[in-house]
Design a protein around this motif. Structure first.
Motif, PDB file in Angstrom:
ATOM      1  N   GLU A   6       0.746  -1.379   0.041  1.00  0.00           N
ATOM      2  CA  GLU A   6       0.090   0.140   0.014  1.00  0.00           C
ATOM      3  C   GLU A   6       0.773   1.139   0.014  1.00  0.00           C
ATOM      4  O   GLU A   6       1.979   1.423   0.596  1.00  0.00           O
ATOM      5  CB  GLU A   6      -0.886  -0.098   1.165  1.00  0.00           C
ATOM      6  CG  GLU A   6      -1.940  -1.115   1.617  1.00  0.00           C
ATOM      7  CD  GLU A   6      -1.247  -2.211   2.302  1.00  0.00           C
ATOM      8  OE1 GLU A   6      -2.288  -2.884   2.847  1.00  0.00           O
ATOM      9  OE2 GLU A   6       0.000  -2.110   2.103  1.00  0.00           O
ATOM     10  N   CYS A  22      -2.651   0.312  -3.950  1.00  0.00           N
ATOM     11  CA  CYS A  22      -2.314  -1.158  -3.451  1.00  0.00           C
ATOM     12  C   CYS A  22      -1.614  -1.892  -4.646  1.00  0.00           C
ATOM     13  O   CYS A  22      -2.466  -2.198  -5.786  1.00  0.00           O
ATOM     14  CB  CYS A  22      -3.302  -1.894  -2.839  1.00  0.00           C
ATOM     15  SG  CYS A  22      -2.695  -3.539  -2.228  1.00  0.00           S
ATOM     16  N   TRP A  36     -10.322  -3.326   0.779  1.00  0.00           N
ATOM     17  CA  TRP A  36      -9.795  -2.619   1.756  1.00  0.00           C
ATOM     18  C   TRP A  36     -10.438  -2.504   3.139  1.00  0.00           C
ATOM     19  O   TRP A  36     -11.505  -2.758   3.265  1.00  0.00           O
ATOM     20  CB  TRP A  36      -9.648  -1.000   1.495  1.00  0.00           C
ATOM     21  CG  TRP A  36      -9.103  -0.498   0.131  1.00  0.00           C
ATOM     22  CD1 TRP A  36      -9.486  -0.623  -1.010  1.00  0.00           C
ATOM     23  CD2 TRP A  36      -7.561  -0.352   0.320  1.00  0.00           C
ATOM     24  NE1 TRP A  36      -8.339  -0.137  -2.078  1.00  0.00           N
ATOM     25  CE2 TRP A  36      -7.036  -0.029  -1.062  1.00  0.00           C
ATOM     26  CE3 TRP A  36      -6.596  -0.040   1.143  1.00  0.00           C
ATOM     27  CZ2 TRP A  36      -6.195   0.612  -1.335  1.00  0.00           C
ATOM     28  CZ3 TRP A  36      -5.418   0.420   0.813  1.00  0.00           C
ATOM     29  CH2 TRP A  36      -5.018   0.433  -0.368  1.00  0.00           C
ATOM     30  N   TYR A  94      -4.806   1.769   7.132  1.00  0.00           N
ATOM     31  CA  TYR A  94      -5.664   1.038   5.893  1.00  0.00           C
ATOM     32  C   TYR A  94      -4.685   0.006   5.519  1.00  0.00           C
ATOM     33  O   TYR A  94      -3.561   0.046   5.076  1.00  0.00           O
ATOM     34  CB  TYR A  94      -5.967   2.104   4.857  1.00  0.00           C
ATOM     35  CG  TYR A  94      -7.112   3.031   5.326  1.00  0.00           C
ATOM     36  CD1 TYR A  94      -6.729   3.975   6.299  1.00  0.00           C
ATOM     37  CD2 TYR A  94      -8.361   2.745   4.992  1.00  0.00           C
ATOM     38  CE1 TYR A  94      -8.141   4.769   6.926  1.00  0.00           C
ATOM     39  CE2 TYR A  94      -9.468   3.822   5.421  1.00  0.00           C
ATOM     40  CZ  TYR A  94      -9.132   4.445   6.297  1.00  0.00           C
ATOM     41  OH  TYR A  94     -10.193   5.424   6.898  1.00  0.00           O
ATOM     42  N   CYS A  96      -4.843  -3.367   2.185  1.00  0.00           N
ATOM     43  CA  CYS A  96      -5.414  -3.975   1.358  1.00  0.00           C
ATOM     44  C   CYS A  96      -5.660  -5.755   1.299  1.00  0.00           C
ATOM     45  O   CYS A  96      -4.433  -5.791   2.118  1.00  0.00           O
ATOM     46  CB  CYS A  96      -5.047  -3.494  -0.377  1.00  0.00           C
ATOM     47  SG  CYS A  96      -3.274  -4.020  -0.696  1.00  0.00           S
TER      48      CYS A  96
END
Length: 122
Positions: A6, A22, A36, A94, A96
């Motif tokens: 990411e 990503c 995500w 965050y 992925c």
């Protein structure tokens, strides 16, 4: 084996926008449903958005619907998360993730990235 990396996180003011990317290794990216997720310390990792293999189907958590957009470019082995109208409560790491199942849960993901921090200042 798929490796996910990411990028695009950072610090942004409330109401602003960020675009996460990503990048996936390997030649099988288009065979995976991409997602995500996000996580804050002390809380469980939560679903944010998902996209089908072709990109024709997308789905979102209620908390981000209308503000976030997931997309993918299979030619570039990349999935994106465009985040707009950001709120302080969007602050999280965050991630992925890739799976072979559509609308799968966090426990069904086969591959994860290392995460990117998004911080929204109010």
């Amino acid at each position: 084996q798929v490796q996910l990396v990411e990028s695009g996180g950072g610090l942004v003011q409330a109401g602003g926008s960020l675009r996460l990317s990503c990048a996936a290794s390997g030649r099988t990216f288009s065979t995976y449903v991409m997602h995500w997720f996000r996580q804050v310390p002390g809380k469980e990792r939560e679903f944010v958005a998902g996209i089908s293999r072709s990109g024709g189907i997308t789905y979102y958590a209620d908390s981000v619907k209308g503000r976030f957009t997931i997309s993918r470019d299979n030619a570039k082995n990349t999935v994106f998360l465009q985040m707009s109208s950001l709120k302080a409560e969007d602050t999280a790491v965050y991630y992925c993730a890739a799976t072979i199942r559509i609308r799968a849960g966090v426990q069904d993901m086969n591959y994860w990235g290392q995460g990117t921090q998004v911080t929204v200042s109010s």
